[in-house]
Design a protein around this motif. Sequence first.
Motif, PDB file in Angstrom:
ATOM      1  N   ARG A   1      25.039  43.935  35.032  1.00  0.00           N
ATOM      2  CA  ARG A   1      24.047  42.890  34.776  1.00  0.00           C
ATOM      3  C   ARG A   1      24.288  41.679  35.676  1.00  0.00           C
ATOM      4  N   LEU A   2      25.541  41.383  35.982  1.00  0.00           N
ATOM      5  CA  LEU A   2      25.825  40.301  36.927  1.00  0.00           C
ATOM      6  C   LEU A   2      25.232  40.652  38.290  1.00  0.00           C
ATOM      7  N   HIS A   3      25.334  41.914  38.677  1.00  0.00           N
ATOM      8  CA  HIS A   3      24.709  42.378  39.924  1.00  0.00           C
ATOM      9  C   HIS A   3      23.207  42.081  39.904  1.00  0.00           C
ATOM     10  N   LEU A   4      22.517  42.448  38.822  1.00  0.00           N
ATOM     11  CA  LEU A   4      21.074  42.202  38.733  1.00  0.00           C
ATOM     12  C   LEU A   4      20.767  40.706  38.732  1.00  0.00           C
ATOM     13  N   THR A   5      21.643  39.922  38.130  1.00  0.00           N
ATOM     14  CA  THR A   5      21.482  38.470  38.110  1.00  0.00           C
ATOM     15  C   THR A   5      21.591  37.902  39.521  1.00  0.00           C
ATOM     16  N   ILE A   6      22.583  38.351  40.267  1.00  0.00           N
ATOM     17  CA  ILE A   6      22.755  37.883  41.648  1.00  0.00           C
ATOM     18  C   ILE A   6      21.559  38.314  42.494  1.00  0.00           C
ATOM     19  N   GLN A   7      21.098  39.548  42.295  1.00  0.00           N
ATOM     20  CA  GLN A   7      19.929  40.026  43.024  1.00  0.00           C
ATOM     21  C   GLN A   7      18.739  39.085  42.812  1.00  0.00           C
ATOM     22  N   ALA A   8      18.479  38.744  41.562  1.00  0.00           N
ATOM     23  CA  ALA A   8      17.348  37.865  41.237  1.00  0.00           C
ATOM     24  C   ALA A   8      17.561  36.456  41.790  1.00  0.00           C
ATOM     25  N   ALA A   9      18.767  35.935  41.673  1.00  0.00           N
ATOM     26  CA  ALA A   9      19.054  34.567  42.116  1.00  0.00           C
ATOM     27  C   ALA A   9      18.978  34.423  43.631  1.00  0.00           C
ATOM     28  N   MET A  10      19.402  35.447  44.344  1.00  0.00           N
ATOM     29  CA  MET A  10      19.398  35.382  45.804  1.00  0.00           C
ATOM     30  C   MET A  10      18.016  35.698  46.375  1.00  0.00           C
ATOM     31  N   GLY A  11      17.279  36.547  45.682  1.00  0.00           N
ATOM     32  CA  GLY A  11      15.999  36.995  46.209  1.00  0.00           C
ATOM     33  C   GLY A  11      16.093  38.373  46.843  1.00  0.00           C
ATOM     34  N   TRP A  12      17.191  39.087  46.589  1.00  0.00           N
ATOM     35  CA  TRP A  12      17.319  40.461  47.070  1.00  0.00           C
ATOM     36  C   TRP A  12      16.410  41.361  46.248  1.00  0.00           C
ATOM     37  N   THR A  13      16.232  42.598  46.673  1.00  0.00           N
ATOM     38  CA  THR A  13      15.306  43.508  45.988  1.00  0.00           C
ATOM     39  C   THR A  13      15.999  44.656  45.262  1.00  0.00           C
ATOM     40  N   ASN A  14      17.319  44.641  45.163  1.00  0.00           N
ATOM     41  CA  ASN A  14      18.077  45.678  44.470  1.00  0.00           C
ATOM     42  C   ASN A  14      17.762  47.069  45.026  1.00  0.00           C
ATOM     43  N   SER A  15      17.771  47.168  46.348  1.00  0.00           N
ATOM     44  CA  SER A  15      17.421  48.416  47.025  1.00  0.00           C
ATOM     45  C   SER A  15      18.627  49.163  47.578  1.00  0.00           C
ATOM     46  N   HIS A  16      19.826  48.607  47.378  1.00  0.00           N
ATOM     47  CA  HIS A  16      21.016  49.192  47.999  1.00  0.00           C
ATOM     48  C   HIS A  16      22.189  49.181  47.023  1.00  0.00           C
ATOM     49  N   LEU A  17      23.265  49.858  47.409  1.00  0.00           N
ATOM     50  CA  LEU A  17      24.474  49.885  46.598  1.00  0.00           C
ATOM     51  C   LEU A  17      25.185  48.533  46.645  1.00  0.00           C
ATOM     52  N   TYR A  18      26.104  48.347  45.715  1.00  0.00           N
ATOM     53  CA  TYR A  18      26.860  47.096  45.635  1.00  0.00           C
ATOM     54  C   TYR A  18      28.271  47.385  45.162  1.00  0.00           C
ATOM     55  N   MET A  19      29.117  46.366  45.295  1.00  0.00           N
ATOM     56  CA  MET A  19      30.501  46.477  44.836  1.00  0.00           C
ATOM     57  C   MET A  19      31.051  45.072  44.589  1.00  0.00           C
ATOM     58  N   PHE A  20      31.794  44.927  43.501  1.00  0.00           N
ATOM     59  CA  PHE A  20      32.561  43.717  43.241  1.00  0.00           C
ATOM     60  C   PHE A  20      34.017  44.019  43.582  1.00  0.00           C
ATOM     61  N   GLU A  21      34.751  43.009  44.086  1.00  0.00           N
ATOM     62  CA  GLU A  21      36.166  43.193  44.408  1.00  0.00           C
ATOM     63  C   GLU A  21      36.937  41.952  43.967  1.00  0.00           C
ATOM     64  N   ALA A  22      38.040  42.196  43.272  1.00  0.00           N
ATOM     65  CA  ALA A  22      38.941  41.109  42.864  1.00  0.00           C
ATOM     66  C   ALA A  22      40.312  41.709  42.612  1.00  0.00           C
ATOM     67  N   GLY A  23      41.335  41.045  43.065  1.00  0.00           N
ATOM     68  CA  GLY A  23      42.705  41.476  42.791  1.00  0.00           C
ATOM     69  C   GLY A  23      43.008  42.886  43.263  1.00  0.00           C
ATOM     70  N   GLY A  24      42.355  43.335  44.320  1.00  0.00           N
ATOM     71  CA  GLY A  24      42.618  44.674  44.852  1.00  0.00           C
ATOM     72  C   GLY A  24      41.865  45.792  44.159  1.00  0.00           C
ATOM     73  N   ALA A  25      41.113  45.485  43.115  1.00  0.00           N
ATOM     74  CA  ALA A  25      40.308  46.491  42.408  1.00  0.00           C
ATOM     75  C   ALA A  25      38.839  46.322  42.790  1.00  0.00           C
ATOM     76  N   THR A  26      38.080  47.410  42.679  1.00  0.00           N
ATOM     77  CA  THR A  26      36.649  47.349  42.956  1.00  0.00           C
ATOM     78  C   THR A  26      35.863  47.929  41.793  1.00  0.00           C
ATOM     79  N   TRP A  27      34.659  47.388  41.592  1.00  0.00           N
ATOM     80  CA  TRP A  27      33.747  47.838  40.550  1.00  0.00           C
ATOM     81  C   TRP A  27      32.387  48.066  41.175  1.00  0.00           C
ATOM     82  N   GLY A  28      31.713  49.091  40.742  1.00  0.00           N
ATOM     83  CA  GLY A  28      30.379  49.391  41.243  1.00  0.00           C
ATOM     84  C   GLY A  28      29.826  50.591  40.529  1.00  0.00           C
ATOM     85  N   LEU A  29      29.170  51.452  41.288  1.00  0.00           N
ATOM     86  CA  LEU A  29      28.611  52.690  40.754  1.00  0.00           C
ATOM     87  C   LEU A  29      29.490  53.826  41.233  1.00  0.00           C
TER      88      LEU A  29
END
Length: 192
Positions: A31-59
């Motif tokens: 949901r944070l991904h969708l929030t960032i998409q809306a806030a930035m003006g992106w169209t949610n057409s591509h993959l994404y990934m979060f990274e912190a502390g050497g770990a990654t989250w995504g699909l």
Amino acid sequence: MSIIELKITLEYIEPAVTRTLQVPVDIRLDRLHLTIQAAMGWTNSHLYMFEAGGATWGLPDPGFGSEDLPANKTTLAEVIEDTGARTINYLYDFGDSWDHTIKIGKISDPVPCELYPRLTNTAGRCPPEDVGGAPGYEEFLEAMSDPKHPEHADLKTWYSSDFDPNVPDSDELRLDLLKLAKRWKPKKKRIS
């Protein structure tokens, strides 16, 4: 419910593109991904990934060799607690590599009658999708600002309007976030 402030900066872009958000601290990363998409003006057409502390989250996609932890089963609070991160990296569109830095801000109580997530500040217009990352965006801006540029007419047709990198579509972005906030609004419990 506690609210956390996030300042998101799209890296390697001039003029600067930033957004300041207020989100529930327990928001899931999908949901944070969708929030960032809306806030930035992106169209949610591509993959994404979060990274912190050497770990990654995504699909997670084992067939693709992805070892991302599932974004739909992890909250922002868990990422902050587990990694101690004060900054999180968010990568959108692995081809264009739109790199965003998320700075973790203060935690506060929600304002009564406000809906979250909420966009509180905007600066700069987000680049168009599929423009070719930061280098392609530079070329896009150059061509769009110069009517004599050989690609000016084609890019104006492709983009279908004028483009001012300094002026974000703030009202439209806020409306898109409001739609998410209404959809995700906690349901009131009925007393019988």
